[in-house]
Scaffold this active site. Structure first.
Site, PDB file in Angstrom:
ATOM      1  CG  ASN A   1      84.704  79.108   6.073  1.00 58.27           C
ATOM      2  OD1 ASN A   1      85.045  79.124   4.955  1.00 58.27           O
ATOM      3  ND2 ASN A   1      83.421  79.487   6.403  1.00 58.27           N
ATOM      4  CD1 TRP A   2      91.387  80.685   5.940  1.00 57.97           C
ATOM      5  CD2 TRP A   2      92.552  80.506   4.127  1.00 57.97           C
ATOM      6  NE1 TRP A   2      92.478  80.291   6.118  1.00 57.97           N
ATOM      7  CE2 TRP A   2      93.157  80.082   4.902  1.00 57.97           C
ATOM      8  CE3 TRP A   2      93.085  80.360   2.680  1.00 57.97           C
ATOM      9  CZ2 TRP A   2      94.709  79.957   4.828  1.00 57.97           C
ATOM     10  CZ3 TRP A   2      94.286  79.890   2.324  1.00 57.97           C
ATOM     11  CH2 TRP A   2      95.018  79.839   3.261  1.00 57.97           C
ATOM     12  CE  LYS A   3      82.992  82.922   6.158  1.00 61.26           C
ATOM     13  NZ  LYS A   3      81.504  83.554   6.962  1.00 61.26           N
TER      14      LYS A   3
ATOM     15  CG  HIS B   1      79.265  78.233   6.111  1.00 56.26           C
ATOM     16  ND1 HIS B   1      78.472  79.319   5.792  1.00 56.26           N
ATOM     17  CD2 HIS B   1      80.069  78.537   7.027  1.00 56.26           C
ATOM     18  CE1 HIS B   1      78.991  80.219   6.477  1.00 56.26           C
ATOM     19  NE2 HIS B   1      80.034  79.758   7.482  1.00 56.26           N
TER      20      HIS B   1
ATOM     21  CD  GLU C   1      78.909  82.774   4.472  1.00 54.87           C
ATOM     22  OE1 GLU C   1      79.902  82.427   3.893  1.00 54.87           O
ATOM     23  OE2 GLU C   1      79.146  83.554   5.558  1.00 54.87           O
TER      24      GLU C   1
ATOM     25  CD  GLU D   1      79.676  78.955  11.555  1.00 56.51           C
ATOM     26  OE1 GLU D   1      80.990  79.468  11.746  1.00 56.51           O
ATOM     27  OE2 GLU D   1      79.177  78.571  10.207  1.00 56.51           O
TER      28      GLU D   1
ATOM     29  N   GLY E   1      80.026  87.122  10.420  1.00 60.34           N
ATOM     30  CA  GLY E   1      80.513  88.305   9.850  1.00 60.34           C
ATOM     31  C   GLY E   1      79.799  89.580  10.200  1.00 60.34           C
TER      32      GLY E   1
ATOM     33  CB  SER F   1      81.506  87.864  15.225  1.00 61.99           C
ATOM     34  OG  SER F   1      80.603  88.325  14.238  1.00 61.99           O
TER      35      SER F   1
ATOM     36  N   GLY G   1      86.098  82.819  10.678  1.00 60.41           N
ATOM     37  CA  GLY G   1      85.776  83.422   9.160  1.00 60.41           C
ATOM     38  C   GLY G   1      86.862  84.610   9.122  1.00 60.41           C
ATOM     39  N   GLY G   2      86.254  85.768   9.355  1.00 65.61           N
ATOM     40  CA  GLY G   2      87.058  86.978   9.176  1.00 65.61           C
ATOM     41  C   GLY G   2      88.312  87.104   9.863  1.00 65.61           C
TER      42      GLY G   2
HETATM   43  P1  PGA Z   1      83.016  85.007  10.932  1.00 63.24           P
HETATM   44  O1  PGA Z   1      82.291  83.756   9.952  1.00 63.24           O
HETATM   45  O2  PGA Z   1      83.897  84.557  12.146  1.00 63.24           O
HETATM   46  O3  PGA Z   1      83.583  85.935  10.128  1.00 63.24           O
HETATM   47  O4  PGA Z   1      81.686  85.509  11.796  1.00 63.24           O
HETATM   48  C1  PGA Z   1      82.413  82.392  10.738  1.00 63.24           C
HETATM   49  C2  PGA Z   1      81.775  81.467   9.766  1.00 63.24           C
HETATM   50  O5  PGA Z   1      81.129  81.708   8.862  1.00 63.24           O
HETATM   51  O6  PGA Z   1      82.343  80.271   9.696  1.00 63.24           O
END
Ligand code: PGA
Length: 255
Positions: A12-14, A98, A100, A170, A176, A215, A236-237
């Site tokens: 997930n590149w956000k 998600h 967010e 999640e 993050g 994470s 994500g990251g």
């Molecule tokens: P993260 O994000 O790996 O940076 O914690 C995961 C996500 O939000 O899908």
């Protein structure tokens, strides 16, 4: 994971990326994939790059997904993108709900359920995200929150829809933050999710891939992915650098 389910590692590149960097990232992923044939791999770039990233991965086994979708089919919804449009530019998956989107953009359980249905109607595989906040975990509400989030979708679409869907657990406190759920904490929730589905349809529950997100990195992936109900990761990251992403794909391939 069990033998009946494959691993899925999804990036997930956000809101990150630009054309030159996307190319470098995809080239890196493609160059390192040969050793991990049994693992499904997905990248989810921002909307403007879907078509160009599709061009980069189309001839490979890397699949393309979007990070969000409108619950509406078409028409006067300025700024929104429909499921049919995502399908048209080469997506096969889309993330819905998600945390967010839920916390920063106010998406409700019902709206998430409508997005889930819109994805299925366009023949996209929805990746339904669920998860509790730190406050909810500390108040021992984790299972209640997850149950509510899943029940909203089951009520809207029926259990059979989950035969064509993916779930991502999640925990909001792990996204993050570098704080990762322990394999046991994650397994407990994954097991709870599978149990919720099994109460409606045991076969659907046994087949659905449940990803962990929050994470996940190369050095903690094997512990998480080694748990019986964890079938992959939503990353994500660590999805923004090919070496970091491939380390997770390789951890899955090694199990
Ligand atoms: P993260 O994000 O790996 O940076 O914690 C995961 C996500 O939000 O899908």
């Amino acid at each position: 994971m069990t033998d009946m389910r494959r691993f899925l590692v999804a990036g997930n590149w956000k809101m990150n990326g630009y054309e030159a960097r996307n190319r470098e990232l995809c080239d890196g992923i493609l160059a390192g994939l040969a050793a991990a044939e049994d693992v499904d791999v997905l990248v989810c770039p921002p909307y403007p790059f879907l078509a160009s990233v599709n061009g980069l991965v189309r001839d490979s086994r890397v699949r393309l997904g979007a990070q969000n979708v409108s619950e509406h089919e078409s028409g006067a919804y300025t700024g929104e993108v429909s499921a049919a449009m995502l399908k048209d530019v080469g997506c096969t998956y889309v993330i819905v709900g998600h945390s967010e989107r839920r916390t920063l953009f106010g998406e409700t359980d019902d709206q998430v359920a409508a997005k889930f249905r819109a994805a299925l109607d366009a023949d996209l595989t929805p990746i339904l995200c669920v998860g509790e906040t730190l406050e909810e975990r500390e108040a021992m509400e984790t299972e209640a929150v997850i149950s509510r989030q899943i029940a909203a979708v089951v009520a809207a679409t029926g259990i059979d829809a989950f035969a064509s869907a993916v779930i991502a657990y999640e925990p909001v406190w792990a996204i993050g933050t570098g704080l990762v759920a322990t394999p046991e904490q994650a397994q407990d929730v994954h097991n709870h999710i599978r149990g919720l589905l099994a109460a409606e349809n045991a076969d659907v529950a046994a087949g659905v891939q449940i990803l962990y997100g929050g994470s996940m990195k190369g050095d903690n992936a094997s512990g998480l992915l080694g748990m019986p109900d964890i079938d992959g990761g939503l990353i994500g990251g660590a999805s923004l650098k090919s070496a970091d992403f491939l380390a997770i794909v390789e951890a899955a391939a090694g199990l």
